[in-house]
Design an enzyme around this catalytic site. Structure first.
Site, PDB file in Angstrom:
ATOM      1  N   ASP A  71      28.775  31.468  46.369  1.00  9.35           N
ATOM      2  CA  ASP A  71      28.696  30.819  45.060  1.00  9.35           C
ATOM      3  C   ASP A  71      27.544  29.816  44.991  1.00  9.35           C
ATOM      4  O   ASP A  71      27.359  29.154  43.968  1.00  9.35           O
ATOM      5  CB  ASP A  71      30.025  30.118  44.734  1.00  9.35           C
ATOM      6  CG  ASP A  71      30.754  30.800  43.581  1.00  9.35           C
ATOM      7  OD1 ASP A  71      30.278  31.842  43.109  1.00  9.35           O
ATOM      8  OD2 ASP A  71      31.800  30.287  43.155  1.00  9.35           O
ATOM      9  N   ASP A 215      45.884  29.488  45.890  1.00 11.58           N
ATOM     10  CA  ASP A 215      46.708  30.129  46.919  1.00 11.58           C
ATOM     11  C   ASP A 215      48.200  29.989  46.602  1.00 11.58           C
ATOM     12  O   ASP A 215      48.945  30.972  46.554  1.00 11.58           O
ATOM     13  CB  ASP A 215      46.378  29.558  48.298  1.00 11.58           C
ATOM     14  CG  ASP A 215      46.217  28.038  48.308  1.00 11.58           C
ATOM     15  OD1 ASP A 215      46.610  27.383  47.320  1.00 11.58           O
ATOM     16  OD2 ASP A 215      45.706  27.507  49.303  1.00 11.58           O
TER      17      ASP A 215
END
Length: 674
Positions: A71, A215
């Site tokens: 990224d 998550d």
């Protein structure tokens, strides 16, 4: 006080439920022909950190494709991926941070299963083969493994004085709680060191993007769909824990903020799809951040009593003692036994003190509106970046310290004027003293960590090294190794000067590694046998970056430092200590003495490993670390430093192989033969 105690009681019941029964998982061999993608997301981590992870990921057993998800859109990272044989992905936009990065990669890859590693988590060769077999059950959505860490000098690690026993702030969670959650099908995905089934992800629209804890949120969505999770309790990858207080606290705040938003979005207690047991397990993990308010109240309650004379409990000293003493004793024993040796009351309370304000602050985001920004935890030890932050993050502890310390003399005055009962004075002064002591210990520990001069972790991996001095090759031991430097000790001449440049060779298993070092300092130490050792603190001088990275492969791609140093996270519980004391005729300490190693040389004058003498009541025994597999008998060997003129015949008592990424160490117990 009543609310704090009710919260504590409910948390205790939930903790007992999660810790009472633990799963013992064993995977089967994975079927051939399955397709696996390995994702390594990165944003602003250094190229050295990402190289370690990507290099190890490419070399894992079982056919797979490795993808670097950058990224940061950095050309040098694309070049690195090409050189290592990995695919490179850089998306055009950067919405939803890590979750968005993962989802973009899902659209560019096709593997049926996705293994995910944070940029600093270096996987072992057997990761895929250890977890892929679980997916033979078509209802299994993901397999999570522990997040372990190689830098044992981090802020969340506590290494014993003899470097044999380690405790970490996350030991209890990964060693016990996740296994207990697994019993209720409630173990959750932790974002790294895990494998996920692609079809399960597709059924929920990919990784959750609505919060900054993708998550935890992804886990809840998968469990709501009725999928099963697996927790495989074997450490298969090792990462980098935050080195100092500021990244440690920043990371916990992010976890807490994300947990609050997950709570708001999913409405755990009344949501459909989760079993009652799963709701309790998730609620216990999310609401644990309210510990900050409970602990904060307990830290300031004695100060309020001493300064105002207001009492939270109306009872005589005798009544209080009859209730409080058994309560605290039983609470301590139950918590210790549920922890199975992975808890430590003193350390746990110190970390409660360190993060109480961070936890309390994070809970405010259950009601504060607005979008949260994902922040990558800075785990590298950057002195310029962190030097001004430690004081900022220590203000909550300093307030506890000063407020409690000042309240003690105020309380004495209140008692003298009849505004405070004597028993209330004694108990409150004791509590204030304990709170002050806890706060001071956190402040001192945090400032000590901040003062460390080393910027890279040094592995405990003793090996033989030869140094070229005055035309001669001298044998010594190299230890505490990093890509920047090492410690070398042995019987060396005392005229080695600071800034001297020396050449030599490290005898790693299967690899004689040439080195050039610069001596930073020289001093003398005593070994366990009271022998005088010369000790060099050294920096490596690298001819090329590739040469340095070949050393990193040996250091980072295995857990051999834990095995060689016999480091354990488990201590004896109180009941285990009592049983051992009652049944053992010989009092054996759980902790081994500190070790100094010496080079072990064959009769052909070739280094074959390192050896140390261990005291034994019955026979003269040694422990040795060999770089090659050895025979039952070892004849005519020389131990450098003990007696250069005398050679030993040794017999093998026990033998254990410690596999690494490419080669193995062999640790043995030996005894002297005539």
């Amino acid at each position: 006080m009543l609310l704090a105690e009710i919260y504590g009681a409910l948390s205790g019941i939930a903790h007992a439920m999660m810790s009472w029964r633990l799963t013992v998982r064993k995977s089967t061999e994975p079927a051939p022909g399955q397709t696996v993608d390995v994702f390594v997301p990165t944003y602003n981590e250094s190229i050295d950190i990402v190289w370690r992870t990507l290099s190890a990921a490419v070399k894992m057993d079982y056919p797979h494709q490795t993808w670097l998800l950058d990224d940061g859109n950095r050309p040098e990272f694309k070049k690195m991926a090409d050189e290592l044989g990995a695919h490179y992905i850089a998306r055009p936009s950067h919405e939803h941070a890590k979750a968005g990065n993962l989802n973009y990669a899902l659209g560019k890859s096709t593997g049926d299963f996705i293994a995910i590693f944070d940029a600093d988590h270096v996987p072992g060769r057997n990761f895929i083969t250890a977890v892929l077999g679980y997916f033979s059950n078509s209802n299994v959505a993901f397999v999570q493994t522990p997040q372990d860490f190689y830098n044992l000098d981090s802020y969340q690690h506590r290494l014993s004085h003899n470097k044999n026993t380690i405790w970490t702030e996350q030991s209890l969670f990964f060693k016990i709680i996740q296994r207990g959650k697994d019993y209720w099908n409630a173990a959750f995905f932790c974002g790294s060191c895990a494998m996920v089934r692609r079809s399960s992800l597709n059924s929920i629209g990919g990784f959750a993007t609505e919060t900054i804890t993708e998550d935890l949120h992804t886990s809840i969505k998968l469990h709501k769909k009725g999928y099963q999770s697996i927790y495989h309790a074997e450490s298969l990858a090792f990462g980098m824990a935050p080195a100092t207080l500021s990244p440690f606290i920043t990371q916990r705040i992010r976890w807490g903020q994300g947990a609050m938003r997950v709570w708001r979005l999913e409405g755990l207690f009344f949501s459909k799809g989760l079993t009652i047991a799963q709701k309790i397990n998730y609620a216990a993990s999310i609401l644990t951040y309210f510990d900050g308010w409970q602990k904060g109240f307990f830290y300031f309650a004695p100060m309020i009593v001493l300064c105002t004379g207001l009492l939270p409990i109306y009872a005589s000293a005798t009544e209080l003692a009859f209730h409080a003493i058994p309560y605290f004793a039983l609470n301590f024993l139950l918590a210790s036994e549920l922890a199975r040796g992975y808890g430590n009351t003193v350390f746990i309370e110190q970390y409660n003190m360190a993060r109480y304000f961070a936890f309390a602050y994070a809970t405010l985001f259950a009601i504060i509106p607005g979008e949260l920004k994902f922040k990558v935890t800075n785990k590298e030890l950057n002195k310029e970046l962190n030097k001004n932050k430690v004081s900022h993050f220590l203000w909550p502890q300093k307030i506890v310290l000063f407020a409690n310390a000042i309240s003690i003399p105020v309380g004495i005055v209140m008692y003298a004027y009849g505004h405070l009962p004597f028993w209330a004075l004694v108990i409150s002064v004791l509590c204030s003293f304990i709170n002050s002591l806890l706060a001071e210990s956190v402040i001192a520990f945090s400032e000590t960590k901040e003062s460390f001069k080393r910027t890279s972790y040094r592995f405990t991996l003793p090996n033989v090294v030869t140094l070229e001095l005055a035309g001669k090759s001298l044998f010594a031991v190299v230890d505490e190794i990093s890509s920047s430097g090492c410690k070398i000790y042995g019987s060396l001449p005392s005229d080695i000067g600071k800034d001297s440049e020396l050449k030599g060779q490290i005898y790693f298993p299967g690899n004689i590694f040439p080195i050039t070092i610069k001596v930073e300092n020289f001093h003398h130490e005593l070994s366990t046998g009271n022998q005088r050792l010369s000790v060099l603190g050294c920096l490596f001088i690298w001819e090329s970056e590739s040469h340095m990275r070949s050393l990193n492969e040996h250091l980072y791609e295995s857990n051999q430092q834990f095995e060689l140093a016999d480091i354990t996270e488990k201590r004896l519980t109180p009941i285990e200590k009592i049983l051992l004391w009652a049944t053992s005729t010989k009092r054996v300490s759980q902790e081994a003495p500190p070790l100094k190693w010496a080079p072990l040389i064959s009769n052909a004058n070739i280094p074959i490993g390192v050896i140390t003498e261990l005291p034994d009541f019955y026979t003269h025994c040694y422990t040795a670390i060999f770089s090659t597999k050895t025979d039952q008998t070892l004849a005519n060997l020389k131990i450098i430093g003990k007696d250069d003129q005398h050679r030993f015949n040794l017999e093998l008592i026990s033998f254990k192989e410690l596999p690494g990424s490419n080669t193995s160490y062999f640790i043995c117990d030996l005894k002297v033969r005539p």
